[in-house]
Design an enzyme around this catalytic site. Structure first.
Site, PDB file in Angstrom:
ATOM      1  N   ARG A  10       2.890  -0.270   7.556  1.00 38.46           N
ATOM      2  CA  ARG A  10       1.657   0.049   6.905  1.00 38.46           C
ATOM      3  C   ARG A  10       0.386   0.159   7.874  1.00 38.46           C
ATOM      4  O   ARG A  10      -0.557   1.154   7.729  1.00 38.46           O
ATOM      5  CB  ARG A  10       1.084  -1.402   6.230  1.00 38.46           C
ATOM      6  CG  ARG A  10       0.971  -2.760   7.387  1.00 38.46           C
ATOM      7  CD  ARG A  10       0.889  -3.856   6.837  1.00 38.46           C
ATOM      8  NE  ARG A  10       1.096  -5.043   7.736  1.00 38.46           N
ATOM      9  CZ  ARG A  10       0.228  -6.187   7.852  1.00 38.46           C
ATOM     10  NH1 ARG A  10      -0.605  -6.104   7.041  1.00 38.46           N
ATOM     11  NH2 ARG A  10       0.681  -7.183   8.504  1.00 38.46           N
TER      12      ARG A  10
ATOM     13  N   SER B 247      -4.922  -5.669   5.474  1.00 42.66           N
ATOM     14  CA  SER B 247      -3.515  -5.609   5.056  1.00 42.66           C
ATOM     15  C   SER B 247      -3.024  -4.405   5.028  1.00 42.66           C
ATOM     16  O   SER B 247      -1.909  -3.862   5.137  1.00 42.66           O
ATOM     17  CB  SER B 247      -3.168  -6.463   3.786  1.00 42.66           C
ATOM     18  OG  SER B 247      -3.483  -7.959   3.840  1.00 42.66           O
TER      19      SER B 247
ATOM     20  N   GLU C 283      -7.185  -4.330  -9.867  1.00 45.65           N
ATOM     21  CA  GLU C 283      -6.442  -3.044  -9.728  1.00 45.65           C
ATOM     22  C   GLU C 283      -6.284  -2.059 -10.739  1.00 45.65           C
ATOM     23  O   GLU C 283      -6.493  -0.839 -10.550  1.00 45.65           O
ATOM     24  CB  GLU C 283      -4.952  -3.586  -9.414  1.00 45.65           C
ATOM     25  CG  GLU C 283      -4.696  -4.397  -7.968  1.00 45.65           C
ATOM     26  CD  GLU C 283      -5.013  -5.821  -8.356  1.00 45.65           C
ATOM     27  OE1 GLU C 283      -4.965  -6.592  -7.284  1.00 45.65           O
ATOM     28  OE2 GLU C 283      -5.499  -6.319  -9.542  1.00 45.65           O
TER      29      GLU C 283
ATOM     30  N   PHE D 173       1.174  -5.021  -7.192  1.00 42.32           N
ATOM     31  CA  PHE D 173      -0.303  -4.876  -7.535  1.00 42.32           C
ATOM     32  C   PHE D 173      -0.423  -3.595  -8.056  1.00 42.32           C
ATOM     33  O   PHE D 173      -0.972  -2.967  -8.773  1.00 42.32           O
ATOM     34  CB  PHE D 173      -1.329  -5.524  -6.922  1.00 42.32           C
ATOM     35  CG  PHE D 173      -1.019  -6.915  -6.423  1.00 42.32           C
ATOM     36  CD1 PHE D 173      -0.468  -7.779  -7.268  1.00 42.32           C
ATOM     37  CD2 PHE D 173      -1.607  -7.415  -5.417  1.00 42.32           C
ATOM     38  CE1 PHE D 173      -0.186  -9.027  -7.088  1.00 42.32           C
ATOM     39  CE2 PHE D 173      -1.503  -8.600  -5.017  1.00 42.32           C
ATOM     40  CZ  PHE D 173      -0.716  -9.545  -5.837  1.00 42.32           C
TER      41      PHE D 173
ATOM     42  N   HIS E  86       3.656  -3.718   1.440  1.00 42.38           N
ATOM     43  CA  HIS E  86       4.333  -5.012   1.187  1.00 42.38           C
ATOM     44  C   HIS E  86       5.201  -4.917   0.071  1.00 42.38           C
ATOM     45  O   HIS E  86       5.393  -5.778  -0.695  1.00 42.38           O
ATOM     46  CB  HIS E  86       3.294  -6.276   0.860  1.00 42.38           C
ATOM     47  CG  HIS E  86       2.295  -6.529   2.096  1.00 42.38           C
ATOM     48  ND1 HIS E  86       1.772  -5.769   2.854  1.00 42.38           N
ATOM     49  CD2 HIS E  86       2.119  -7.887   2.789  1.00 42.38           C
ATOM     50  CE1 HIS E  86       1.047  -6.313   3.543  1.00 42.38           C
ATOM     51  NE2 HIS E  86       1.245  -7.526   3.445  1.00 42.38           N
TER      52      HIS E  86
ATOM     53  N   ASP F 218       5.781 -14.864   1.059  1.00 45.19           N
ATOM     54  CA  ASP F 218       4.759 -14.909  -0.206  1.00 45.19           C
ATOM     55  C   ASP F 218       5.776 -14.954  -1.442  1.00 45.19           C
ATOM     56  O   ASP F 218       5.379 -15.436  -2.451  1.00 45.19           O
ATOM     57  CB  ASP F 218       4.072 -13.642  -0.666  1.00 45.19           C
ATOM     58  CG  ASP F 218       2.794 -13.562   0.507  1.00 45.19           C
ATOM     59  OD1 ASP F 218       2.648 -14.720   1.167  1.00 45.19           O
ATOM     60  OD2 ASP F 218       2.023 -12.641   0.728  1.00 45.19           O
TER      61      ASP F 218
ATOM     62  N   ARG G  43       5.514  -4.667   5.404  1.00 48.00           N
ATOM     63  CA  ARG G  43       4.728  -5.414   5.961  1.00 48.00           C
ATOM     64  C   ARG G  43       5.229  -5.698   7.326  1.00 48.00           C
ATOM     65  O   ARG G  43       4.288  -5.593   8.186  1.00 48.00           O
ATOM     66  CB  ARG G  43       4.557  -6.791   5.158  1.00 48.00           C
ATOM     67  CG  ARG G  43       3.844  -7.738   5.819  1.00 48.00           C
ATOM     68  CD  ARG G  43       3.950  -9.131   5.145  1.00 48.00           C
ATOM     69  NE  ARG G  43       3.280 -10.359   5.703  1.00 48.00           N
ATOM     70  CZ  ARG G  43       3.290 -11.484   5.301  1.00 48.00           C
ATOM     71  NH1 ARG G  43       4.154 -11.894   4.574  1.00 48.00           N
ATOM     72  NH2 ARG G  43       2.696 -12.435   5.965  1.00 48.00           N
TER      73      ARG G  43
END
Length: 317
Positions: free
Chosen positions: A13, A40, A61, A86, A112, A120, A170
């Site tokens: 990322r 992020s 989104e 998302f 991610h 998560d 991530r």
């Protein structure tokens, strides 16, 4: 063949963030949209240097995709950014109708992705996104393997006209692709030559494939390793050229076994040169909470699994 070595672990990322920083400086048409995840997605520098071209949409989104599609009408090149779950599953209808069907020049950038989202858990660990996106007509799908390749892909997408999905991760992972390695959308990269088995890997599994190739060499099995960074359009020529030598293949990906790279490769083989294939992928299940290393080990997405799959497929020839 050049030998690829880890020059220091980085997160992919951050490669995206570096690419956006460079694009912000050299392409005034590039705009960025984020769904409340600036840190992020590593949008910080772009936002700081080009506030007039950065749009914080918030946790909305679907709205972000619609705004991005609209911005293309005025000639902008929008890059949207949020977690892969998302970026795709939550907004699939908006992507299908407003971006893919309308052939809008939107770059959907997803961090991610896969199991390596880690702690998560399953609700955030999307393992279906490659399948969802590659089924959309006209959608380019890219899954990068390290920091350097993610930066290169980000830069390349600004010059590519049409809807595209860029998938990255991530955690910190080995950074082994040279910074000056050409990134050509739809063109695979041959990492090592071999004659007994072809290993076709994407994303975080590319480095694991290189480790597996060394382990296989010690066992007397010569493995050819191909880095498939573009799932669609797929480099069928590279795949068939390699299979003409090795006569068998292992595909490796951090994705569901259904709908991912492996199924795309299987289609190529079925239509051209049927050959034994083994799949290293998540076997039709959701993930769970755990560290990236624990999850990749439990779900057998590592070099040991690639070695086992290669030995199995060689025996099937």
């Amino acid at each position: 063949m050049k030998k690829y070595t880890n020059t220091g672990s980085k997160d992919t990322r951050s490669g995206f963030g570096a690419g956006m920083t460079e694009l912000g400086q050299k392409n005034e048409k590039v705009v960025a949209l984020c769904a409340d995840l600036i840190g992020s997605l590593k949008f910080d520098d772009f936002k700081k240097n080009h506030p007039e071209r950065f749009f914080q949409i918030g946790i909305a989104e679907a709205n972000m995709i619609g705004i991005a599609a609209g911005l293309t009408i005025g000639g902008k090149i929008p890059f949207t950014g949020t977690f892969a779950n998302f970026s795709t599953g939550r907004v699939y209808d908006q992507i299908r109708q407003s971006v893919a069907y309308s052939d809008k020049n939107v770059k959907i950038c997803a961090s991610h992705a896969g199991l390596t989202l880690g702690e998560d858990g399953a609700t955030h660990q999307i393992l279906e996104d490659i399948g969802l996106m590659k089924m959309l007509p006209g959608m380019t799908v890219i899954n990068t393997c390290d920091y350097n390749q993610t930066k290169a892909a980000t830069l390349a997408l600004a010059d590519h006209h049409g809807p595209a999905y860029l998938r990255f991760g991530r955690p910190v992972v080995p950074n082994f692709m040279p910074a000056d390695e050409p990134f050509v959308i739809g063109k695979a990269i041959l990492l090592s030559e071999g004659k007994d088995v072809t290993i076709i890997a994407t994303g975080h599994l590319v480095w694991e494939a290189l480790i597996a190739a060394e382990a296989l060499e010690a066992k007397g099995i010569s493995a050819e390793v191909i880095n498939i960074h573009t799932i669609k359009p797929l480099d069928e020529e590279a795949i068939l050229k390699s299979l003409a030598k090795t006569k068998c293949v292992v595909t490796a990906e951090e994705h569901n076994i259904l709908g991912g790279l492996g199924e795309s490769v299987a289609r190529v083989l079925a239509l051209n040169t049927p050959a034994p294939q083994e799949f290293v992928a998540v076997n039709d299940s959701f993930g769970e909470s755990g560290t990236p290393a624990q999850l990749m080990d439990k779900y057998k997405l590592n070099n040991e699994a690639i070695v086992a799959a290669a030995e199995k497929v060689v025996a099937r020839k």
